[in-house]
Design a protein around this motif. Structure first.
Motif, PDB file in Angstrom:
ATOM      1  N   UNK A 106      42.528  27.278  25.755  1.00  0.00           N
ATOM      2  CA  UNK A 106      41.495  27.522  24.419  1.00  0.00           C
ATOM      3  C   UNK A 106      40.484  26.500  24.252  1.00  0.00           C
ATOM      4  N   UNK A 107      40.872  25.272  24.851  1.00  0.00           N
ATOM      5  CA  UNK A 107      39.798  24.165  24.807  1.00  0.00           C
ATOM      6  C   UNK A 107      38.559  24.683  25.539  1.00  0.00           C
ATOM      7  N   UNK A 108      38.580  25.249  26.817  1.00  0.00           N
ATOM      8  CA  UNK A 108      37.831  25.730  27.504  1.00  0.00           C
ATOM      9  C   UNK A 108      36.791  26.677  26.653  1.00  0.00           C
ATOM     10  N   UNK A 109      37.596  27.434  26.070  1.00  0.00           N
ATOM     11  CA  UNK A 109      36.862  28.382  25.300  1.00  0.00           C
ATOM     12  C   UNK A 109      35.848  27.972  24.453  1.00  0.00           C
ATOM     13  N   UNK A 110      36.311  27.015  23.870  1.00  0.00           N
ATOM     14  CA  UNK A 110      35.338  26.260  22.686  1.00  0.00           C
ATOM     15  C   UNK A 110      34.496  25.597  23.409  1.00  0.00           C
ATOM     16  N   UNK A 111      34.846  24.780  24.298  1.00  0.00           N
ATOM     17  CA  UNK A 111      33.718  23.818  25.238  1.00  0.00           C
ATOM     18  C   UNK A 111      32.658  24.644  25.799  1.00  0.00           C
ATOM     19  N   UNK A 112      32.800  25.846  26.437  1.00  0.00           N
ATOM     20  CA  UNK A 112      31.820  26.836  26.982  1.00  0.00           C
ATOM     21  C   UNK A 112      31.376  27.702  25.831  1.00  0.00           C
ATOM     22  N   UNK A 113      31.514  27.716  24.725  1.00  0.00           N
ATOM     23  CA  UNK A 113      31.096  28.542  23.733  1.00  0.00           C
ATOM     24  C   UNK A 113      31.180  29.988  24.126  1.00  0.00           C
ATOM     25  N   UNK A 114      32.381  30.225  24.758  1.00  0.00           N
ATOM     26  CA  UNK A 114      32.660  31.593  25.024  1.00  0.00           C
ATOM     27  C   UNK A 114      32.847  32.487  23.743  1.00  0.00           C
ATOM     28  N   UNK A 115      32.261  33.811  24.025  1.00  0.00           N
ATOM     29  CA  UNK A 115      32.236  34.649  22.783  1.00  0.00           C
ATOM     30  C   UNK A 115      32.080  36.128  23.360  1.00  0.00           C
ATOM     31  N   UNK A 116      32.384  36.960  22.439  1.00  0.00           N
ATOM     32  CA  UNK A 116      32.200  38.427  23.111  1.00  0.00           C
ATOM     33  C   UNK A 116      30.736  38.692  23.277  1.00  0.00           C
ATOM     34  N   UNK A 117      30.373  39.431  24.043  1.00  0.00           N
ATOM     35  CA  UNK A 117      28.969  40.007  24.551  1.00  0.00           C
ATOM     36  C   UNK A 117      28.506  38.824  25.590  1.00  0.00           C
ATOM     37  N   UNK A 118      29.102  37.530  25.762  1.00  0.00           N
ATOM     38  CA  UNK A 118      28.329  36.530  26.357  1.00  0.00           C
ATOM     39  C   UNK A 118      28.189  36.831  27.743  1.00  0.00           C
ATOM     40  N   UNK A 119      27.343  36.811  28.670  1.00  0.00           N
ATOM     41  CA  UNK A 119      27.225  36.983  29.929  1.00  0.00           C
ATOM     42  C   UNK A 119      27.857  35.730  30.757  1.00  0.00           C
ATOM     43  N   UNK A 120      28.665  36.225  31.516  1.00  0.00           N
ATOM     44  CA  UNK A 120      29.560  34.857  32.425  1.00  0.00           C
ATOM     45  C   UNK A 120      29.863  35.544  33.962  1.00  0.00           C
ATOM     46  N   UNK A 121      30.257  34.525  34.598  1.00  0.00           N
ATOM     47  CA  UNK A 121      30.565  34.960  36.065  1.00  0.00           C
ATOM     48  C   UNK A 121      32.153  34.627  36.173  1.00  0.00           C
ATOM     49  N   UNK A 122      32.815  35.543  36.721  1.00  0.00           N
ATOM     50  CA  UNK A 122      34.101  35.247  36.875  1.00  0.00           C
ATOM     51  C   UNK A 122      34.319  34.945  38.579  1.00  0.00           C
ATOM     52  N   UNK A 123      35.022  34.034  38.924  1.00  0.00           N
ATOM     53  CA  UNK A 123      35.021  33.542  40.444  1.00  0.00           C
ATOM     54  C   UNK A 123      36.403  33.077  40.713  1.00  0.00           C
ATOM     55  N   UNK A 124      36.745  33.628  41.953  1.00  0.00           N
ATOM     56  CA  UNK A 124      38.250  33.403  42.503  1.00  0.00           C
ATOM     57  C   UNK A 124      38.148  32.841  43.665  1.00  0.00           C
ATOM     58  N   UNK A 125      38.959  31.747  44.231  1.00  0.00           N
ATOM     59  CA  UNK A 125      38.853  31.250  45.460  1.00  0.00           C
ATOM     60  C   UNK A 125      39.450  32.145  46.520  1.00  0.00           C
ATOM     61  N   UNK A 126      38.937  32.129  47.765  1.00  0.00           N
ATOM     62  CA  UNK A 126      39.510  33.283  48.760  1.00  0.00           C
ATOM     63  C   UNK A 126      40.850  32.804  49.151  1.00  0.00           C
ATOM     64  N   UNK A 127      41.395  31.704  48.725  1.00  0.00           N
ATOM     65  CA  UNK A 127      42.970  31.641  49.235  1.00  0.00           C
ATOM     66  C   UNK A 127      43.641  32.107  48.184  1.00  0.00           C
ATOM     67  N   UNK A 128      43.216  32.634  47.041  1.00  0.00           N
ATOM     68  CA  UNK A 128      43.957  33.086  45.912  1.00  0.00           C
ATOM     69  C   UNK A 128      43.939  34.547  45.700  1.00  0.00           C
ATOM     70  N   UNK A 129      43.395  35.247  46.712  1.00  0.00           N
ATOM     71  CA  UNK A 129      43.221  36.729  46.729  1.00  0.00           C
ATOM     72  C   UNK A 129      44.389  37.251  47.596  1.00  0.00           C
ATOM     73  N   UNK A 130      45.230  38.135  47.058  1.00  0.00           N
ATOM     74  CA  UNK A 130      46.037  38.885  47.990  1.00  0.00           C
ATOM     75  C   UNK A 130      45.664  40.089  48.305  1.00  0.00           C
ATOM     76  N   UNK A 131      46.021  40.923  49.279  1.00  0.00           N
ATOM     77  CA  UNK A 131      45.583  41.885  49.931  1.00  0.00           C
ATOM     78  C   UNK A 131      46.821  43.099  50.071  1.00  0.00           C
ATOM     79  N   UNK A 132      46.743  44.245  49.814  1.00  0.00           N
ATOM     80  CA  UNK A 132      47.728  45.183  50.107  1.00  0.00           C
ATOM     81  C   UNK A 132      47.288  46.698  50.525  1.00  0.00           C
ATOM     82  N   UNK A 133      47.903  47.373  51.253  1.00  0.00           N
ATOM     83  CA  UNK A 133      47.565  48.831  51.445  1.00  0.00           C
ATOM     84  C   UNK A 133      47.435  49.701  49.972  1.00  0.00           C
TER      85      UNK A 133
END
Length: 133
Positions: A106-133
């Motif tokens: 919740x601290x990060x929400x406040x520090x980044x001033x995140x709010x609905x309708x704000x444009x952002x980028x979601x990012x994920x490290x490649x070693x945190x991705x799982x794949x399956x059939x």
């Protein structure tokens, strides 16, 4: 758990590891490093359809679209919903490939001033991705 569908477009193997490149749509490509090879699992083949899975706690949110960092899996989107808790908050990001959910402090929400309708980028490290059939 975030769950996307895509097609394997490239596969590089070295020893027991494979770097898998997955096309989610025309604009979004993900990479995953897995401890499997085409010899150990049949679905690791170019052009196969697979699921791309990653935990909400593994989604990093950035407010600047041009981050100069090593995270290769990036999806642009708009914050659709924020459910703030005392310590942690759930953020739903609307993207071209569907909603991506992130759990951040919740601290990060406040520090980044995140709010609905704000444009952002979601990012994920490649070693945190799982794949399956």
């Amino acid at each position: 758990m975030n769950n996307l569908k895509g097609k394997i477009i490239a596969l590089n193997t070295n020893g027991s590891l494979s770097l898998v490149t997955i096309k989610i749509n025309d604009d979004v490509t993900f990479k995953a490093i897995v401890i499997d090879t085409p010899d150990t699992v049949a679905y690791l083949k170019k052009d196969n359809l697979i699921k791309v899975l990653f935990k909400e706690t593994e989604v990093v949110i950035g407010t600047n679209i041009d981050h100069k960092i090593s995270l290769q899996n990036r999806i642009k989107g708009t914050i659709k919903e924020i459910k703030q808790g005392v310590l942690l908050s759930k953020v739903v990001i609307a993207t071209d490939v569907g909603d991506i959910v992130s759990v951040v402090s919740t601290t990060a929400i406040k520090e980044l001033s995140l709010e609905e309708t704000k444009e952002v980028q979601a990012m994920v490290k490649l070693n945190e991705i799982m794949i399956a059939e």
